[in-house]
Design a protein around this motif. Structure first.
Motif, PDB file in Angstrom:
ATOM      1  N   PHE A 248       0.808  -1.117   0.006  1.00  0.00           N
ATOM      2  CA  PHE A 248      -0.115   0.010   0.096  1.00  0.00           C
ATOM      3  C   PHE A 248       0.931   1.260  -0.148  1.00  0.00           C
ATOM      4  CE2 PHE A 248      -3.496  -2.621   0.485  1.00  0.00           C
ATOM      5  CZ  PHE A 248      -4.626  -1.808   0.403  1.00  0.00           C
ATOM      6  N   ASN A 249       1.969   1.053   0.841  1.00  0.00           N
ATOM      7  CA  ASN A 249       2.881   2.378   0.772  1.00  0.00           C
ATOM      8  C   ASN A 249       3.200   2.712  -0.895  1.00  0.00           C
ATOM      9  OD1 ASN A 249       3.911   3.659   3.169  1.00  0.00           O
ATOM     10  ND2 ASN A 249       3.405   1.615   3.747  1.00  0.00           N
ATOM     11  N   PHE A 250       3.793   1.574  -1.589  1.00  0.00           N
ATOM     12  CA  PHE A 250       4.251   1.823  -2.869  1.00  0.00           C
ATOM     13  C   PHE A 250       2.943   2.139  -3.813  1.00  0.00           C
ATOM     14  CE2 PHE A 250       7.801  -0.717  -1.488  1.00  0.00           C
ATOM     15  CZ  PHE A 250       8.959   0.284  -2.149  1.00  0.00           C
ATOM     16  N   CYS A 251       1.780   1.726  -3.544  1.00  0.00           N
ATOM     17  CA  CYS A 251       0.585   2.241  -4.353  1.00  0.00           C
ATOM     18  C   CYS A 251       0.187   3.484  -3.900  1.00  0.00           C
ATOM     19  CB  CYS A 251      -0.409   1.171  -3.940  1.00  0.00           C
ATOM     20  SG  CYS A 251      -0.225  -0.483  -4.701  1.00  0.00           S
ATOM     21  N   SER A 252       0.659   4.199  -2.886  1.00  0.00           N
ATOM     22  CA  SER A 252       0.219   5.484  -2.598  1.00  0.00           C
ATOM     23  C   SER A 252       0.918   6.334  -3.594  1.00  0.00           C
ATOM     24  CB  SER A 252       0.271   5.723  -1.094  1.00  0.00           C
ATOM     25  OG  SER A 252       1.822   5.807  -0.923  1.00  0.00           O
ATOM     26  N   LEU A 253       2.040   6.028  -4.212  1.00  0.00           N
ATOM     27  CA  LEU A 253       2.643   6.995  -4.884  1.00  0.00           C
ATOM     28  C   LEU A 253       2.034   7.250  -6.036  1.00  0.00           C
ATOM     29  CD1 LEU A 253       6.216   5.343  -4.490  1.00  0.00           C
ATOM     30  CD2 LEU A 253       5.637   7.612  -3.820  1.00  0.00           C
ATOM     31  N   TYR A 254       1.172   6.255  -6.471  1.00  0.00           N
ATOM     32  CA  TYR A 254       0.552   6.561  -7.917  1.00  0.00           C
ATOM     33  C   TYR A 254      -0.981   6.929  -7.770  1.00  0.00           C
ATOM     34  CZ  TYR A 254       4.583   4.093  -8.927  1.00  0.00           C
ATOM     35  OH  TYR A 254       6.211   3.513  -9.006  1.00  0.00           O
ATOM     36  N   GLN A 255      -1.357   7.241  -6.640  1.00  0.00           N
ATOM     37  CA  GLN A 255      -2.639   7.563  -6.233  1.00  0.00           C
ATOM     38  C   GLN A 255      -2.833   9.263  -6.497  1.00  0.00           C
ATOM     39  OE1 GLN A 255      -4.714   4.521  -5.880  1.00  0.00           O
ATOM     40  NE2 GLN A 255      -5.657   5.935  -4.835  1.00  0.00           N
ATOM     41  N   ASN A 256      -3.629   9.283  -7.652  1.00  0.00           N
ATOM     42  CA  ASN A 256      -4.101  10.741  -8.109  1.00  0.00           C
ATOM     43  C   ASN A 256      -4.770  11.507  -6.898  1.00  0.00           C
ATOM     44  OD1 ASN A 256      -2.445  10.690 -10.244  1.00  0.00           O
ATOM     45  ND2 ASN A 256      -4.073   9.631 -11.465  1.00  0.00           N
ATOM     46  N   GLY A 257      -5.872  10.731  -6.215  1.00  0.00           N
ATOM     47  CA  GLY A 257      -6.497  11.289  -5.415  1.00  0.00           C
ATOM     48  C   GLY A 257      -6.812  10.304  -4.393  1.00  0.00           C
ATOM     49  N   LEU A 258      -7.012  10.669  -3.064  1.00  0.00           N
ATOM     50  CA  LEU A 258      -7.266   9.670  -2.075  1.00  0.00           C
ATOM     51  C   LEU A 258      -8.877   9.131  -1.668  1.00  0.00           C
ATOM     52  CD1 LEU A 258      -5.773   7.870   0.135  1.00  0.00           C
ATOM     53  CD2 LEU A 258      -5.851   9.874   1.569  1.00  0.00           C
ATOM     54  N   VAL A 259      -9.140   8.307  -2.250  1.00  0.00           N
ATOM     55  CA  VAL A 259     -10.493   7.866  -2.059  1.00  0.00           C
ATOM     56  C   VAL A 259     -10.773   7.313  -0.938  1.00  0.00           C
ATOM     57  CG1 VAL A 259     -10.736   7.654  -4.566  1.00  0.00           C
ATOM     58  CG2 VAL A 259     -10.185   5.798  -3.427  1.00  0.00           C
TER      59      VAL A 259
END
Length: 331
Positions: A248-259
């Protein structure tokens, strides 16, 4: 935990006080209580009944100490997640993150050293006997605490509460990717690989010794099965608790918006990573005969029988070296 604020670099959404947030607050409380109580019980059992008489129990003591102290930072993290606000000041933010990181890394490093210690205890018990004394184990443990401090201090000092949340001051996305990669390698990938390699060597050695042993030696076979269960449980639980967190930490780098879904899922994996610190005492109680006896002695004093229940992980005078080394391994 130490990296739980990573995805907060993305714009936070307003926290909704609903059933999920209340449930998570209760789960945080349960994990904290179980972690503190369980690891405190392990510490007391070692100090009172074993008195750190072997290298194995020295490492278990330091593992339980790190896990227990790791729980101390949980109420602060839970409070921030629950209220979406850090209420303890900037200095407390830095102190909590430093202590949180030290205990997290020390816990993982102790477990890694324990896996190596268990292998050499079985494969070369006489050759490495002088390196497996309680005194040497204490020196190694002190080095692990120091190494953990040096590992996390540069990153922990980047945390601040200037914006109302205890989060890292992000220099750039590349900088944060480097931090995540560094912590993933040091705090998960390398230790996990060492543990896997050690446990594979351990199980192969056990199997080889079993094939050479008498077919009537049922006690050694029983101990081997117990060690195997312990090995599988430790590796699987470690992976289950930490791999989703780093993912999830690495996935957070590619989140354009936090749903909302990602936010809630991330909070759950943070809790899952904390649950690792209360898993070890449960594994000891479920899979180790020695610690079950220790816990029973502490919790039910009237059931005490004799000092012979003390953990004897270094007994080499019983005439059955393999069995005694197996007893060491399941501690």
């Amino acid at each position: 935990n130490f990296y739980s604020s990573c995805c907060q670099k993305i714009k936070w959404i307003d926290w909704i006080m609903d059933g999920f947030s209340i449930t998570m607050a209760i789960l945080y409380l349960v994990v904290c209580i179980v972690g503190l109580a369980g690891n405190s019980l392990v510490i007391i059992a070692i100090l009172k009944l074993d008195k750190m008489s072997s290298s194995t129990t020295v490492y278990i003591f330091n593992l339980a100490l790190a896990d227990g102290l790791f729980m101390v930072g949980l109420p602060f993290i839970a409070s921030q997640n629950f209220q979406n606000q850090w209420m303890f000041g900037d200095m407390a933010c830095k102190v909590v993150m430093v202590l949180d990181g030290i205990n997290q890394f020390t816990s993982v490093f102790c477990l890694t050293v324990m896996s190596i210690d268990r292998v050499i205890a079985l494969v070369e018990p006489l050759r490495f006997a002088r390196w497996r004394t309680p005194r040497c184990a204490k020196i190694v443990s002190a080095f692990l605490w120091l190494f953990s401090l040096l590992t996390i201090l540069p990153m922990a000092l980047h945390f601040s509460a200037d914006h109302g949340l205890c989060i890292p001051d992000l220099i750039s996305d590349d900088w944060w990717l480097g931090v995540l990669s560094y912590t993933f390698v040091m705090g998960f990938a390398l230790p996990f690989m060492v543990m896997m390699a050690s446990y594979v060597a351990l199980l192969l050695t056990l199997r080889s010794q079993r094939l050479r042993a008498s077919a009537q030696n049922q006690e050694n076979h029983r101990l081997e099965r117990q060690v195997t269960k312990m090995v599988v449980a430790v590796v699987v639980v470690f992976g289950i608790c930490w791999l989703p967190f780093y993912t999830f930490n690495f996935c957070s780098l590619y989140q354009n918006g936090l749903v909302l879904t990602f936010t809630r899922a991330f909070e759950f994996v943070v809790l899952l990573s904390y649950s690792w610190s209360c898993a070890n005492p449960i594994l000891y109680a479920c899979l180790s005969d020695t610690f079950r006896r220790h816990f029973r002695t502490l919790l039910c004093p009237v059931a005490k029988t004799s000092p012979s229940l003390q953990c004897n992980t270094e007994c080499a005078d019983s005439g059955d070296l393999v069995q005694n080394r197996l007893l060491t391994l399941i501690n």
